[in-house]
Design a protein around this motif. Structure first.
Motif, mmCIF file in Angstrom:
data_model
loop_
_atom_site.group_PDB
_atom_site.id
_atom_site.type_symbol
_atom_site.label_atom_id
_atom_site.label_comp_id
_atom_site.label_asym_id
_atom_site.label_seq_id
_atom_site.Cartn_x
_atom_site.Cartn_y
_atom_site.Cartn_z
ATOM 1 N N THR A 209 0.852 -1.192 0.000
ATOM 2 C CA THR A 209 0.000 0.000 0.000
ATOM 3 C C THR A 209 0.884 1.237 0.000
ATOM 4 O OG1 THR A 209 -1.834 -1.104 1.136
ATOM 5 C CG2 THR A 209 -1.757 1.295 1.253
ATOM 6 N N ALA A 216 -5.469 9.862 -0.251
ATOM 7 C CA ALA A 216 -5.241 9.028 -1.434
ATOM 8 C C ALA A 216 -4.207 7.938 -1.163
ATOM 9 C CB ALA A 216 -4.790 9.883 -2.611
ATOM 10 N N LEU A 218 -2.928 3.902 -2.738
ATOM 11 C CA LEU A 218 -3.024 2.908 -3.804
ATOM 12 C C LEU A 218 -2.468 1.588 -3.275
ATOM 13 C CD1 LEU A 218 -3.820 2.891 -6.883
ATOM 14 C CD2 LEU A 218 -1.382 2.901 -7.334
ATOM 15 N N SER A 230 -5.584 -0.943 -6.695
ATOM 16 C CA SER A 230 -6.884 -0.537 -6.161
ATOM 17 C C SER A 230 -6.716 0.767 -5.386
ATOM 18 C CB SER A 230 -7.454 -1.608 -5.228
ATOM 19 O OG SER A 230 -7.579 -2.851 -5.888
ATOM 20 N N ALA A 231 -7.641 1.692 -5.559
ATOM 21 C CA ALA A 231 -7.648 2.921 -4.771
ATOM 22 C C ALA A 231 -8.305 2.616 -3.431
ATOM 23 C CB ALA A 231 -8.396 4.018 -5.517
ATOM 24 N N THR A 232 -7.531 2.655 -2.359
ATOM 25 C CA THR A 232 -8.035 2.238 -1.057
ATOM 26 C C THR A 232 -8.170 3.388 -0.067
ATOM 27 O OG1 THR A 232 -5.763 1.587 -0.511
ATOM 28 C CG2 THR A 232 -7.255 -0.143 -1.243
ATOM 29 N N GLU A 234 -9.660 7.609 0.445
ATOM 30 C CA GLU A 234 -10.959 8.249 0.267
ATOM 31 C C GLU A 234 -11.189 8.712 -1.164
ATOM 32 O OE1 GLU A 234 -11.916 11.258 3.141
ATOM 33 O OE2 GLU A 234 -10.779 10.272 4.736
ATOM 34 N N ARG A 235 -10.119 8.825 -1.951
ATOM 35 C CA ARG A 235 -10.244 9.366 -3.299
ATOM 36 C C ARG A 235 -9.689 8.409 -4.348
ATOM 37 N NH1 ARG A 235 -8.339 15.739 -2.677
ATOM 38 N NH2 ARG A 235 -10.084 16.433 -1.364
ATOM 39 N N ASP A 236 -10.091 8.655 -5.603
ATOM 40 C CA ASP A 236 -9.496 7.943 -6.727
ATOM 41 C C ASP A 236 -8.021 8.327 -6.838
ATOM 42 O OD1 ASP A 236 -12.074 7.096 -7.287
ATOM 43 O OD2 ASP A 236 -12.413 8.632 -8.819
ATOM 44 N N LYS A 241 -9.972 4.030 -10.101
ATOM 45 C CA LYS A 241 -11.127 4.559 -9.397
ATOM 46 C C LYS A 241 -11.482 3.676 -8.198
ATOM 47 C CE LYS A 241 -11.290 7.481 -12.776
ATOM 48 N NZ LYS A 241 -10.726 8.836 -12.588
ATOM 49 N N LYS A 242 -12.016 4.294 -7.173
ATOM 50 C CA LYS A 242 -12.432 3.532 -5.999
ATOM 51 C C LYS A 242 -13.467 2.492 -6.389
ATOM 52 C CE LYS A 242 -13.326 5.221 -2.054
ATOM 53 N NZ LYS A 242 -12.421 4.284 -1.351
ATOM 54 N N GLY A 243 -13.284 1.293 -5.896
ATOM 55 C CA GLY A 243 -14.215 0.219 -6.166
ATOM 56 C C GLY A 243 -14.038 -0.428 -7.521
#
Length: 291
Positions: A209, A216, A218, A230-232, A234-236, A241-243
């Motif tokens: 991570t 932010a 990643l 994966s964006a882990t 609060e933001r992309d 992108k998140k999710g």
């Protein structure tokens, strides 16, 4: 010395977000001397609108699907309100505009001017900027222009450059400065190498991570013999992108990219650092945990 482009306050400036162009810009400048009178203009173009040249062409834009090769600002302006909507023209990778825009500018002359003349000079030049940035001065643009005189050249009955004419010259200079603010080269994306197969130990070395800010992060993991980002936070993180985890495709031993879309994107690993879009606009994240 005033470097044009992605320097100083223009380091992370962008333009054209209202249409999803999301092109890089920066800071720009221009200068002219008329007799003893000197005029210099400076601007940082972080605009919602798109930068436009004197032929009406959009200077820089990550174009959507089926957009004309020779894109003009009027093509986008006439297509409003559709053209300012996410997903316009069937482009799924067309985000809404980033509502954080400020184009800040200054006009400096050595001609002596009163406060009233300076105020009118500021209005005249700032209004003229709508030619080079379209649209300009929206409710989401925190734009401001300052006019300054060093009072070195006195005025008198025989003056040859009235204040209004200084405004004319400065207005054209400001368009030069706006154009100078946009770098000729934008962010690029490397092509993946389909023949490059990295050993598992190399991929595992990159897993972890990485934090760019308190908002932010990643996370890079190894799944089925390949890296996945994966964006882990609060933001992309740019195109991750998140999710929506994105498979990372190897371009070199330490540089990866994603399936090519509207916006360029690449990742480079360097020890405990991860660099997004290596180069002039790179953003660096630091490993906070191993996967």
């Amino acid at each position: 010395v005033f470097p044009n482009g992605a320097y100083g306050a223009g380091r992370s400036a962008m333009n054209g977000g209202i249409f999803g162009c999301n092109a890089r810009s920066g800071q720009g400048s221009a200068f002219r001397q008329i007799g003893d009178v000197k005029i210099a203009v400076f601007t940082v173009v972080n605009a919602l609108g798109t930068v436009t040249d004197r032929e009406g062409n959009v200077v820089a834009c990550h174009k959507g699907n089926n957009w004309p090769e020779n894109l003009k600002a009027t093509d986008l302006m006439r297509a409003a309100p559709d053209s300012v909507q996410p997903g316009w023209n069937g482009d799924e990778e067309s985000p809404g505009a980033e509502r954080k825009n400020t184009t800040i500018s200054v006009v400096v002359t050595n001609r002596s001017m009163t406060p009233a003349e300076l105020q009118r000079l500021a209005v005249q030049v700032h209004t003229s900027m709508a030619r080079g940035i379209q649209p300009f001065a929206s409710e989401f643009d925190g734009d401001v222009l300052y006019a300054v005189s060093t009072n070195e050249v006195e005025t008198g009955p025989g003056e040859t450059i009235p204040s209004m004419e200084i405004g004319v010259a400065a207005s054209e200079l400001m368009w030069d400065a706006i154009l100078a603010a946009v770098p000729a080269h934008q962010v690029t994306q490397p092509d993946p190498d389909p023949e490059l197969v990295l050993p598992a130990r190399t991929l595992e070395k990159y897993a972890g991570t990485y934090r760019f800010s308190h908002l932010a992060e990643l996370t890079v993991s190894v799944e089925n013999g390949a890296l996945v980002a994966s964006a882990t936070g609060e933001r992309d993180v740019f195109q991750v992108k998140k999710g929506t985890p994105r498979p990372l495709l190897a371009a070199t031993q330490d540089t990866f990219t994603v399936e090519r879309g509207r916006y360029p994107f690449s990742i480079q690993f360097a020890g405990d650092e991860i660099i997004i879009n290596p180069g002039r606009w790179q953003q660096t994240g630091y490993r906070v945990s191993a996967d």
